[in-house]
Design a protein around this motif. Sequence first.
Motif, short mmCIF file in Angstrom:
data_model
loop_
_atom_site.label_atom_id
_atom_site.label_comp_id
_atom_site.label_asym_id
_atom_site.label_seq_id
_atom_site.Cartn_x
_atom_site.Cartn_y
_atom_site.Cartn_z
N UNK A 1 0.57 -1.39 0.02
CA UNK A 1 -0.07 -0.03 0.33
C UNK A 1 0.36 1.36 -0.36
N UNK A 2 2.46 1.75 0.99
CA UNK A 2 2.78 2.49 0.76
C UNK A 2 3.02 2.80 -0.45
N UNK A 3 4.18 1.77 -0.77
CA UNK A 3 4.58 2.24 -2.58
C UNK A 3 3.37 2.31 -2.90
N UNK A 4 2.53 2.13 -3.80
CA UNK A 4 1.58 2.19 -4.64
C UNK A 4 1.02 4.61 -4.31
N UNK A 5 0.07 4.01 -2.75
CA UNK A 5 0.30 5.64 -2.34
C UNK A 5 1.32 6.56 -2.40
N UNK A 6 3.03 6.23 -2.34
CA UNK A 6 3.25 7.45 -2.74
C UNK A 6 3.71 7.82 -4.05
N UNK A 7 3.35 7.16 -4.54
CA UNK A 7 3.28 7.07 -6.02
C UNK A 7 2.10 7.89 -6.73
N UNK A 8 1.18 8.38 -5.39
CA UNK A 8 0.22 9.22 -6.12
C UNK A 8 -1.00 8.47 -6.51
N UNK A 9 -1.28 6.93 -5.80
CA UNK A 9 -2.80 6.29 -6.51
C UNK A 9 -4.01 6.72 -5.31
N UNK A 10 -4.61 6.60 -6.16
CA UNK A 10 -6.02 6.92 -5.35
C UNK A 10 -5.77 5.65 -3.99
N UNK A 11 -6.51 6.31 -2.83
CA UNK A 11 -5.99 4.96 -1.71
C UNK A 11 -7.41 4.34 -1.56
#
Length: 159
Positions: free
Chosen positions: A136-146
């Motif tokens: 989750x952290x990886x995708x959230x850091x890249x700005x994907x919708x939570x």
Amino acid sequence: MEKHKTYTVSEAIQRLESYCAYQERCHKEVKQKLWDMRMIPEASDQVIHHLLQHNFLNETRFSQAFARGKFRTKKWGKNRIIRELKFREISSFNIKIALQEISESDYYQTFDQLSEKRLSQLTSEENIQRKRKKFADYLLYRGWDSSMVYEKVKELIKY
């Protein structure tokens, strides 16, 4: 005391025309460049006016190229792109136009590919909680919708 090179307005125009022709620039980058060249505010305004008039500087074009590029090469989500454009002092009008450069289907397809790739990198992680957090952290850091990210976590990493 070190001597700094001084520029005439026409020299500055010439330098910044090639600076802007090399790649799209935003106003903030151009102002910073002029400041680094130690141009006085009146001369800076003159240079910026020239660049705008001759279409070397175009914030809409910059934001569109930025959004396309970061999405395609770095696989950034819309949140990260918006954050970075705001940092560059791009208007919300231009941010909206820039995001239209990314098609819905490409957006979801890229998200799915990135998710699969990240999951395959986490094979050594035994602890399910930690694995879910790293994913989750990886995708959230890249700005994907939570909401997309947490949905994908539930789908791919089951207890």
